[in-house]
Each structure stands twice: as C-alpha cells, then as structure tokens.
Design a protein around this motif. Structure first.
Motif, short mmCIF file in Angstrom:
data_model
loop_
_atom_site.label_atom_id
_atom_site.label_comp_id
_atom_site.label_asym_id
_atom_site.label_seq_id
_atom_site.Cartn_x
_atom_site.Cartn_y
_atom_site.Cartn_z
N PRO A 1 -34.72 -0.04 -37.20
CA PRO A 1 -33.29 -0.22 -37.44
C PRO A 1 -32.57 -0.57 -36.13
O PRO A 1 -32.89 -0.04 -35.08
CB PRO A 1 -32.83 1.14 -37.96
CG PRO A 1 -34.07 1.77 -38.52
CD PRO A 1 -35.18 1.29 -37.63
N GLY A 2 -31.63 -1.48 -36.23
CA GLY A 2 -30.86 -1.90 -35.06
C GLY A 2 -30.22 -3.24 -35.31
O GLY A 2 -30.45 -3.87 -36.35
N GLY A 3 -29.43 -3.68 -34.37
CA GLY A 3 -28.78 -4.97 -34.54
C GLY A 3 -28.01 -5.38 -33.30
O GLY A 3 -28.04 -4.70 -32.27
N ALA A 4 -27.32 -6.48 -33.44
CA ALA A 4 -26.60 -7.08 -32.31
C ALA A 4 -25.37 -6.28 -31.91
O ALA A 4 -24.68 -5.72 -32.76
CB ALA A 4 -26.19 -8.51 -32.66
N LEU A 5 -25.13 -6.27 -30.61
CA LEU A 5 -23.90 -5.67 -30.11
C LEU A 5 -22.72 -6.53 -30.52
O LEU A 5 -22.81 -7.76 -30.51
CB LEU A 5 -23.91 -5.58 -28.58
CG LEU A 5 -24.55 -4.35 -27.94
CD1 LEU A 5 -26.03 -4.31 -28.16
CD2 LEU A 5 -24.21 -4.31 -26.47
N GLU A 6 -21.62 -5.90 -30.88
CA GLU A 6 -20.36 -6.58 -31.08
C GLU A 6 -19.67 -6.64 -29.71
O GLU A 6 -19.92 -5.81 -28.83
CB GLU A 6 -19.49 -5.85 -32.10
CG GLU A 6 -20.07 -5.85 -33.51
CD GLU A 6 -20.12 -7.23 -34.15
OE1 GLU A 6 -19.38 -8.14 -33.73
OE2 GLU A 6 -20.93 -7.41 -35.08
N PHE A 7 -18.80 -7.62 -29.52
CA PHE A 7 -18.11 -7.78 -28.24
C PHE A 7 -17.37 -6.49 -27.87
O PHE A 7 -16.64 -5.94 -28.69
CB PHE A 7 -17.14 -8.96 -28.31
CG PHE A 7 -16.56 -9.30 -26.97
CD1 PHE A 7 -17.28 -10.03 -26.05
CD2 PHE A 7 -15.31 -8.84 -26.61
CE1 PHE A 7 -16.76 -10.33 -24.80
CE2 PHE A 7 -14.77 -9.13 -25.36
CZ PHE A 7 -15.51 -9.88 -24.46
N GLY A 8 -17.58 -6.00 -26.66
CA GLY A 8 -16.91 -4.80 -26.16
C GLY A 8 -17.62 -3.50 -26.50
O GLY A 8 -17.19 -2.44 -26.07
N GLU A 9 -18.71 -3.57 -27.22
CA GLU A 9 -19.44 -2.38 -27.66
C GLU A 9 -20.56 -2.06 -26.68
O GLU A 9 -21.20 -2.97 -26.13
CB GLU A 9 -20.02 -2.69 -29.05
CG GLU A 9 -20.69 -1.55 -29.76
CD GLU A 9 -21.12 -1.95 -31.17
OE1 GLU A 9 -20.85 -1.17 -32.09
OE2 GLU A 9 -21.71 -3.04 -31.35
N THR A 10 -20.83 -0.79 -26.45
CA THR A 10 -21.96 -0.40 -25.62
C THR A 10 -23.23 -0.43 -26.46
O THR A 10 -23.18 -0.41 -27.69
CB THR A 10 -21.79 1.02 -25.04
OG1 THR A 10 -21.88 1.97 -26.12
CG2 THR A 10 -20.47 1.17 -24.29
N ALA A 11 -24.38 -0.43 -25.78
CA ALA A 11 -25.66 -0.40 -26.49
C ALA A 11 -25.79 0.89 -27.30
O ALA A 11 -26.28 0.87 -28.43
CB ALA A 11 -26.81 -0.54 -25.51
N GLU A 12 -25.36 2.00 -26.74
CA GLU A 12 -25.43 3.27 -27.47
C GLU A 12 -24.56 3.22 -28.72
O GLU A 12 -24.99 3.65 -29.80
CB GLU A 12 -24.99 4.42 -26.57
CG GLU A 12 -25.01 5.77 -27.28
CD GLU A 12 -24.53 6.92 -26.41
OE1 GLU A 12 -24.68 8.07 -26.86
OE2 GLU A 12 -23.99 6.68 -25.31
N GLU A 13 -23.34 2.71 -28.61
CA GLU A 13 -22.46 2.60 -29.77
C GLU A 13 -23.07 1.68 -30.83
O GLU A 13 -23.02 1.99 -32.03
CB GLU A 13 -21.09 2.05 -29.35
CG GLU A 13 -20.27 3.01 -28.53
CD GLU A 13 -19.08 2.35 -27.84
OE1 GLU A 13 -18.17 3.09 -27.43
OE2 GLU A 13 -19.04 1.09 -27.69
N ALA A 14 -23.65 0.57 -30.40
CA ALA A 14 -24.26 -0.36 -31.35
C ALA A 14 -25.44 0.28 -32.06
O ALA A 14 -25.61 0.12 -33.28
CB ALA A 14 -24.71 -1.63 -30.64
#
Length: 154
Positions: free
Chosen positions: A48-61
């Motif tokens: 499970p996982g996916g692309a970061l949204e602009f302004g998002e940290t890797a942990e938040e994503a």
C-alpha cells in the motif's frame, strides 16, 4: 477542492516520462506476515502507498494512502528505505521514474471509510508464500524488510 497532483501534471505533459515521489510501507500482523494490496491498475500485488500530493510530507502521504487504500489508520515507526531506480511503465502508457520512500508502520485502528477503487483485495502474506509482486522496486522493499536490511537506499 483538493487537486490531484499527478492528474494536473499529466494534463500538461501527457504520457511523457516524469519523476514522481511515492510513500508507502510495510504493515505486519502478529505472525510477521505483510499486508499486500491487489492493485487495480496492474491487477497484481504490491505494498500500500501512493504519490505525494504537493506540500505533503512522505510520512503524511504514507498514512493517507494507507487509510485510502486499506481503511486502516497507521503510525510510522521507522524508515524502511529509499528506492530510486525504478522506471515504471503504467497500463495507461504513463512513464515515471518512481522515487519511493518506504516506512515500517504500526496498526492503530480500522476506519469506516470507503476503500479506494484502486484496491481489489487486501491480504497478509508470509515471506515464503508471497504472490507475484507488480514491480522490482516493491520486491526489493519486501526483500530488505524480511532480511532485516534496513534502512537501505539505492
């Protein structure tokens, strides 16, 4: 209304190769089996996982993607690794160099959200019973987890 970063980029560049950053992780049960997601885009298994949204940290994503794709709230406990050497060709003809920041995550609780249509199935797998994994990058993440070789980078 929140914009989807990849959709907005793809409107501008079409299927041309781009670099994308993804975040995800490994969640295990009490038997050290890992949770895998059967992905709709490849009709195959992956983390499970996916692309970061602009302004998002890797942990938040990572946490957001886990919730969207599994219905589970998780907490990041450590870095699994950073993988940068995957050129991914998608079924819709998109091409991207995938930069993956992977974590080890801990289950907090199940949420009552509707799981994303990107997920066909969810199942825990033992190391010796892994299904076919959709790309080499996810295989490498899983191998490094089970071998205890983390944090790693390539």
């Amino acid at each position: 209304m929140k914009k989807d970063y990849i959709t907005e980029i793809r409107k501008k560049v079409g299927h041309d190769p781009i670099i994308l950053t993804f975040a995800g992780g490994i969640l295990t049960n009490k038997n050290n089996e890992i949770l895998l997601q059967k992905r709709a885009d490849f009709n195959s298994w992956g983390l499970p996982g996916g692309a970061l949204e602009f302004g998002e940290t890797a942990e938040e994503a990572c946490k957001r993607e886990y919730l969207e794709e599994t219905g589970l709230k998780v907490k990041v406990t450590s870095l699994l690794g950073v993988s940068t050497n995957q050129i991914q060709h998608y079924p819709n003809n998109d091409i991207a160099q995938a930069i993956v920041i992977a974590f080890i995550v801990k289950y907090l609780k199940k949420d009552e959200i509707k799981i994303s249509p990107e997920t066909l199935a969810l199942k825990y797998f033992a190391q010796n019973e892994l299904p076919s994994i959709f790309n080499q990058q996810h295989k490498k993440l899983i191998k490094n987890y089970f071998s205890g070789n983390y944090p790693f980078f390539d």
